[in-house]
Design an enzyme around this catalytic site. Sequence first.
Site: not given
Length: 397
Positions: A115, A204
Site C-alpha cells: 500500500y 493512493e
Amino acid sequence: MNIHEYQAKQLFKEYGVPVQDGVAVKSEAEFDSAIAAIKGDHVVVKSQIHAGGRGKGEFVDGFKGGVKFVKREEAAATAKRMLGNTIVTKQTGAAGRVVGTVFFAEAMNIKKEFYLSILMDRASSKVAVVASVAGGMDIEKVAEETPDQIMKMIIDPDIGLQAFQIRKLAFFFGFGDKEMMKQFKAIFSGLYKLFIQKDCSMVEINPLILTDEGNIVALDAKVSFDDNALFRHPELEALRDPHEEDPKEIEAGKYGLNYIALDGNIACMVNGAGLAMSTMDIIKHFGGNPANFLDVGGGANEEAITQAFNILLKDKNVKGILVNIFGGIMRCDVIAAGVIAAVKNVGLTLPLVVRLEGTNVDKGRQMLAESGIKLTTADSLADAAEKIVKIVAAENK
Ligand code: ADP
Ligand code: MG
C-alpha cells in the site's frame, strides 16, 4: 474532485509510474475491440466508480464483485453484468453507484501486494506518505490491528522528496536490490511529482504489486484533486464525471453556493459554514433530520438566494425549509428582500421558518411580516429549529 481509476492510471503513465495496460469503455458495442487489445489468456474486468472496495462489492441484482479476474472468453459477459448495474461497496453507502464505465485490464501475476499513498497532513502542515506491507487490504483496518506494518513519512514541500527518503521506503518494502531500487525510485518520485504539480489532496495505490517477473506495478489507482486549486488546472476539467456527482451540488457550485446533499427532510439555508454546521446540529437536537448543508456565503444576493431555493426544492425528500441568516457583512433587509422575491419566484408551498439576526434585523422582519408570504418567524436558533421540526413532524404524521 475525484477521478476514475483508468483516468488516474493515465496520469500515472504520464509521470512514469508503471500500470498494467487497459482499455476503458462506456458501451457494450466497444467490449470486443477493447478485450482484443488486452494481452494474455485472462482479463481483469473492473467497474469504474468513485469509490473503493469494489473487489468485495456486490451488485444490487446479486452479482458479486466489481473487480473480476476471468478467462478472456468470459470477459464480455462479465462486463455486461457490470455496465449499467448498481454496485454497493463499503465506501458507496447503501444506495450504491451505477457503473457507467468498465475498464478491461491486463491480468498480472501477483507475488506481493503493498500500500502506498501521498496525502496532505494537517497536523504537520506538510505532505505525508503512508506505506504498508499489507497491501490490498483496508488501510484503516491495518492501522488499527497491525500498526507496525505501516510506515508514515513526512515530506517538507519546500525541500521536496529526498533521496534518503526514497531509500528508506524502498528498504521498508524490501526493494533493496539495485534493480528494484531503480524501479521504486521512478515510481515514488513520479507519484510525488504528480501530487505536487496537479495539486492533489491524495494519491493512493492499493495495491502496489511486485509481479512474479520482478516488476513493480500500480494495480489500482486513486487520485483526488484539491477543489480550491482546480482553477490552476483547466486540463483536469475534462476528467470530471458528472454522473459521479450530485447534479444539485454542481448547480450550486455555479452560483458560488456551498451545497452538500444529505438524507433528511429539513432543508437549511444558512450564511457561513460554521452557522450551517450548528444549524444542522440543532435540527438533530430537536429530533429532526437535515436534508442538506447549504452555505450561501457572505455576499448572497437575491439571485443567489432564488437559486438556493431552486436547488433545495429539487430534493424530493424536503418537507420544510429553515432559513437561518446572520446579518453581519450581509444586511437582514437585503436577505429578507431576497427571501421574499425567491419564494414568489419559485412558488414555494412548503413550510418555511425564517430566523434573522444582525444588522437591520427590525427592518428585515418587518418586510417579511408585510410581504404576505406564509412563513413562520423565529427569534433564536433554537426557536427556529424547534419550530421547523415540529411543523414538519405534524404535517407528515
Ligand atoms: P478495489 O480496491 O476497489 O477493491 P482493486 O483494483 O484494488 O479494486 O482490485 C481488487 C483486487 O483485485 C486487488 O487487490 C487484486 O488482488 C486484484 N486485481 C486487481 N487488478 C488485477 C490485475 N490486473 N491482475 C490481477 N489481480 C488483480
Ligand atoms: Mg484497491
